[in-house]
Motif scaffolding. Structure first.
Motif, PDB file in Angstrom:
ATOM      1  N   ALA A 158     -16.989  -6.377  -1.597  1.00  0.00           N
ATOM      2  CA  ALA A 158     -15.958  -6.183  -0.586  1.00  0.00           C
ATOM      3  C   ALA A 158     -14.783  -5.508  -1.290  1.00  0.00           C
ATOM      4  CB  ALA A 158     -15.538  -7.511   0.012  1.00  0.00           C
ATOM      5  N   PHE A 159     -13.983  -4.748  -0.543  1.00  0.00           N
ATOM      6  CA  PHE A 159     -12.950  -3.940  -1.165  1.00  0.00           C
ATOM      7  C   PHE A 159     -11.621  -4.182  -0.458  1.00  0.00           C
ATOM      8  CE2 PHE A 159     -11.627   0.706  -2.242  1.00  0.00           C
ATOM      9  CZ  PHE A 159     -11.009   0.278  -3.400  1.00  0.00           C
ATOM     10  N   ALA A 160     -10.619  -4.586  -1.231  1.00  0.00           N
ATOM     11  CA  ALA A 160      -9.257  -4.734  -0.718  1.00  0.00           C
ATOM     12  C   ALA A 160      -8.339  -3.946  -1.643  1.00  0.00           C
ATOM     13  CB  ALA A 160      -8.851  -6.204  -0.661  1.00  0.00           C
ATOM     14  N   PRO A 161      -8.265  -2.622  -1.476  1.00  0.00           N
ATOM     15  CA  PRO A 161      -7.485  -1.794  -2.403  1.00  0.00           C
ATOM     16  C   PRO A 161      -6.024  -2.206  -2.426  1.00  0.00           C
ATOM     17  CG  PRO A 161      -8.074  -0.570  -0.427  1.00  0.00           C
ATOM     18  CD  PRO A 161      -8.861  -1.834  -0.389  1.00  0.00           C
ATOM     19  N   HIS A 162      -5.427  -2.100  -3.602  1.00  0.00           N
ATOM     20  CA  HIS A 162      -4.046  -2.555  -3.758  1.00  0.00           C
ATOM     21  C   HIS A 162      -3.095  -1.577  -3.084  1.00  0.00           C
ATOM     22  CE1 HIS A 162      -0.864  -4.998  -5.070  1.00  0.00           C
ATOM     23  NE2 HIS A 162      -1.479  -5.520  -6.117  1.00  0.00           N
ATOM     24  N   GLY A 163      -2.418  -2.070  -2.041  1.00  0.00           N
ATOM     25  CA  GLY A 163      -1.519  -1.221  -1.263  1.00  0.00           C
ATOM     26  C   GLY A 163      -0.213  -0.912  -1.942  1.00  0.00           C
ATOM     27  N   LYS A 164       0.152  -1.639  -3.011  1.00  0.00           N
ATOM     28  CA  LYS A 164       1.407  -1.334  -3.697  1.00  0.00           C
ATOM     29  C   LYS A 164       1.401   0.069  -4.261  1.00  0.00           C
ATOM     30  CE  LYS A 164       0.142  -3.008  -8.328  1.00  0.00           C
ATOM     31  NZ  LYS A 164      -0.016  -1.669  -8.924  1.00  0.00           N
ATOM     32  N   THR A 165       0.215   0.638  -4.488  1.00  0.00           N
ATOM     33  CA  THR A 165       0.131   1.991  -5.024  1.00  0.00           C
ATOM     34  C   THR A 165       0.857   2.969  -4.119  1.00  0.00           C
ATOM     35  OG1 THR A 165      -1.980   1.568  -6.116  1.00  0.00           O
ATOM     36  CG2 THR A 165      -1.445   3.868  -5.648  1.00  0.00           C
ATOM     37  N   SER A 166       0.515   2.969  -2.853  1.00  0.00           N
ATOM     38  CA  SER A 166       1.067   3.976  -1.941  1.00  0.00           C
ATOM     39  C   SER A 166       2.123   3.431  -0.988  1.00  0.00           C
ATOM     40  CB  SER A 166      -0.053   4.592  -1.100  1.00  0.00           C
ATOM     41  OG  SER A 166      -0.557   3.655  -0.155  1.00  0.00           O
ATOM     42  N   MET A 167       2.039   2.178  -0.622  1.00  0.00           N
ATOM     43  CA  MET A 167       2.870   1.587   0.435  1.00  0.00           C
ATOM     44  C   MET A 167       2.942   2.518   1.639  1.00  0.00           C
ATOM     45  SD  MET A 167       3.478  -1.458  -0.142  1.00  0.00           S
ATOM     46  CE  MET A 167       4.504  -1.673   1.314  1.00  0.00           C
ATOM     47  N   ALA A 168       1.786   3.060   2.003  1.00  0.00           N
ATOM     48  CA  ALA A 168       1.680   4.011   3.104  1.00  0.00           C
ATOM     49  C   ALA A 168       0.713   3.454   4.149  1.00  0.00           C
ATOM     50  CB  ALA A 168       1.195   5.360   2.599  1.00  0.00           C
ATOM     51  N   PRO A 169       1.207   2.932   5.258  1.00  0.00           N
ATOM     52  CA  PRO A 169       0.316   2.356   6.266  1.00  0.00           C
ATOM     53  C   PRO A 169      -0.745   3.324   6.774  1.00  0.00           C
ATOM     54  CG  PRO A 169       2.572   1.665   6.671  1.00  0.00           C
ATOM     55  CD  PRO A 169       2.633   2.685   5.576  1.00  0.00           C
ATOM     56  N   GLN A 170      -0.442   4.624   6.812  1.00  0.00           N
ATOM     57  CA  GLN A 170      -1.468   5.583   7.221  1.00  0.00           C
ATOM     58  C   GLN A 170      -2.644   5.557   6.260  1.00  0.00           C
ATOM     59  OE1 GLN A 170       2.055   7.986   7.211  1.00  0.00           O
ATOM     60  NE2 GLN A 170       1.017   9.432   8.562  1.00  0.00           N
ATOM     61  N   LEU A 171      -2.343   5.436   4.967  1.00  0.00           N
ATOM     62  CA  LEU A 171      -3.419   5.364   3.988  1.00  0.00           C
ATOM     63  C   LEU A 171      -4.111   4.009   4.041  1.00  0.00           C
ATOM     64  CD1 LEU A 171      -1.918   7.293   0.945  1.00  0.00           C
ATOM     65  CD2 LEU A 171      -3.360   8.138   2.812  1.00  0.00           C
ATOM     66  N   PHE A 172      -3.360   2.931   4.313  1.00  0.00           N
ATOM     67  CA  PHE A 172      -4.014   1.630   4.511  1.00  0.00           C
ATOM     68  C   PHE A 172      -5.085   1.759   5.590  1.00  0.00           C
ATOM     69  CE2 PHE A 172       0.053  -1.075   3.474  1.00  0.00           C
ATOM     70  CZ  PHE A 172       0.068  -0.564   2.195  1.00  0.00           C
ATOM     71  N   GLN A 173      -4.709   2.388   6.712  1.00  0.00           N
ATOM     72  CA  GLN A 173      -5.644   2.499   7.813  1.00  0.00           C
ATOM     73  C   GLN A 173      -6.854   3.339   7.440  1.00  0.00           C
ATOM     74  OE1 GLN A 173      -5.833   0.848  10.561  1.00  0.00           O
ATOM     75  NE2 GLN A 173      -7.656   1.970  11.271  1.00  0.00           N
ATOM     76  N   ARG A 174      -6.625   4.415   6.700  1.00  0.00           N
ATOM     77  CA  ARG A 174      -7.757   5.244   6.279  1.00  0.00           C
ATOM     78  C   ARG A 174      -8.658   4.479   5.325  1.00  0.00           C
ATOM     79  NH1 ARG A 174      -6.197  11.392   4.969  1.00  0.00           N
ATOM     80  NH2 ARG A 174      -8.469  11.440   4.763  1.00  0.00           N
ATOM     81  N   GLN A 175      -8.079   3.660   4.462  1.00  0.00           N
ATOM     82  CA  GLN A 175      -8.888   2.847   3.561  1.00  0.00           C
ATOM     83  C   GLN A 175      -9.726   1.847   4.349  1.00  0.00           C
ATOM     84  OE1 GLN A 175      -5.381   1.804   1.214  1.00  0.00           O
ATOM     85  NE2 GLN A 175      -6.312   2.711  -0.613  1.00  0.00           N
ATOM     86  N   ILE A 176      -9.140   1.241   5.365  1.00  0.00           N
ATOM     87  CA  ILE A 176      -9.893   0.301   6.197  1.00  0.00           C
ATOM     88  C   ILE A 176     -10.998   1.035   6.952  1.00  0.00           C
ATOM     89  CG2 ILE A 176      -9.698  -1.181   8.231  1.00  0.00           C
ATOM     90  CD1 ILE A 176      -6.895  -1.992   7.074  1.00  0.00           C
TER      91      ILE A 176
END
Length: 424
Positions: A77-95
């Protein structure tokens, strides 16, 4: 994508472009981000002002797909560390690319993720702040679909969390953090102390122990042997806790590790996890992959050790302009510490653009940074003039994203197709 997430991202697209955002075309003031993106301006001819940081659309998508494939191939399972970008658009793309959820480090980051509808958060840090804990408890009580897992690493920390959460509804799920070794960062140093922390959690109504976790990147003098040995300690701790009945009543057990330098070792050791009494969520947390870089992670990425599994591509480039050429050996461009990451490496001069033509930055190197200037050393073969654009590669994504609030995403020909909003 949930309706809440869609609405929140739509609000980003409706935000007006103005003086807050570096590098964007001055004549775009007053346009919404969506309107500017719809114009598909060219990064080099569309009025963008240097310095300007850009993300490669193609490389960004490549990296997202590569880690999605890697995690699936290894049963992670993958939970990439969001502190890298703090970009919700990228969070959504990762999901959308298969991520279980998003890892974060501090309460503010969790608030950002929740504002954009993130349903699963792994908080890879200890949390003893009473106000933040009360806010998290309210979020959990208000949204049955919200899941949060948090580190604990001391009996005292458990006591503080329990006191802050008194009267809360749903318990907060926690994992015992195993330290990476003596003199490492946070975490419980010994297995005996881990058991004491787990006992303290069991003595509360406000917390629920769901697994174990840690960060192998903090292993002292890290190499493959030391990292693997520590990961096996982590797995053994999970098995010992399970044997002692500490996970009774759960649906599954969480075992989590994984930065951006040793995820191959995590995959290898997590593949060895024995059958436990419940299914195991093997949770990887690597985050720098989303943009990768031209320095620190280019050297450290596990894909150097397993090239048959693919290769990440650096997606950042900082475009600057030569503003001074005082001698044949020296030049200055108009970007410095306020614009470029410099905590691990100085930027790397990569390409020069003049009159629409691009060529390698032969004979050009960055030797120092001032607040708003980069110092360039130039050898006799360097062809560099005032007015030239110089593209710089960067090292360390985490301190690159945080200097830019709205980042153009450009295709290979320079067409800007999107803008990524950050929240630091």
């Amino acid at each position: 994508m949930t309706a809440d997430t869609a609405q929140s991202l739509a609000r980003l697209a409706a935000e007006r472009v103005d003086h807050r955002f570096k590098g964007l075309p001055p004549d775009a003031d007053g346009l919404t981000v969506a309107e500017l993106a719809g114009q598909r301006r060219n990064l080099f001819t569309g009025g963008f002002a240097t310095p300007v940081l850009a993300l490669s659309a193609e490389r960004l998508e490549h990296n997202l797909k590569l880690m999605e494939t890697y995690a699936a191939r290894h049963g992670l399972a993958f939970a990439p560390h969001g502190k890298t970008s703090m970009a919700p658009q990228l969070f959504q793309r990762q999901i959308e690319h298969g991520a279980w959820g998003i890892t974060l480090a501090v309460p503010h980051q969790v608030r950002v993720a929740r504002a954009f509808g993130t349903r699963r958060v792994f908080l890879a840090n200890e949390l003893v702040d009473a106000a933040a804990l009360r806010w998290i408890a309210a979020e959990l009580d208000a949204d049955p679909d919200f899941e949060l897992i948090c580190y604990v690493d001391s009996v005292r920390g458990v006591e503080l969390m329990d006191a802050a959460l008194s009267g809360a509804g749903r318990p907060v799920d926690v994992v015992v953090e195993l330290a990476a070794g003596e003199g490492a960062r946070t975490g419980v140093r010994t297995e005996t102390e881990c058991a004491a922390v787990a006992d303290a959690v069991a003595g509360t109504r406000t917390l629920r122990l769901v697994g174990v976790a840690g960060y192998e990147g903090e292993v002292p003098k890290a190499d493959s042997e030391r990292v693997t040995a520590w990961l096996r300690r982590l797995v053994a701790l999970a098995a010992d806790f399970d044997k002692a009945g500490r996970f009774a009543g759960l649906d599954g057990i969480v075992v989590s590790a994984g930065g951006s330098a040793w995820f191959d070792a995590v995959a290898e050791v997590f593949a060895e996890i024995p059958e436990l009494s419940l299914p195991v969520l093997k949770l990887l947390r690597s985050g720098a992959y989303v943009s990768h870089d031209d320095g620190h992670y280019r050297k450290l990425t596990p894909f150097n050790r397993v090239p048959e599994e693919g290769a990440l591509e650096p997606a950042f480039r900082l475009w600057t302009q030569v503003v001074s050429r005082p001698s044949a050996e020296q030049a200055f461009v108009n970007a410095g510490k306020r614009d470029a990451a410099y905590d691990l490496d100085l930027p790397f001069a990569q390409v020069i653009r003049r009159d629409g033509a691009e060529r390698p930055a032969t004979g050009v190197s960055v030797t120092a940074l001032s607040d708003q200037h980069a110092w360039l050393a130039t050898t006799p073969e360097a062809d560099l003039e005032v007015g030239d654009w110089v593209g710089l590669g960067l090292s360390h994504p985490c301190t690159s994203f945080d200097k830019w609030q709205l980042i153009p995403v450009a295709e290979a020909d320079g067409t800007v197709v999107d803008y990524v909003r950050t929240f630091f």
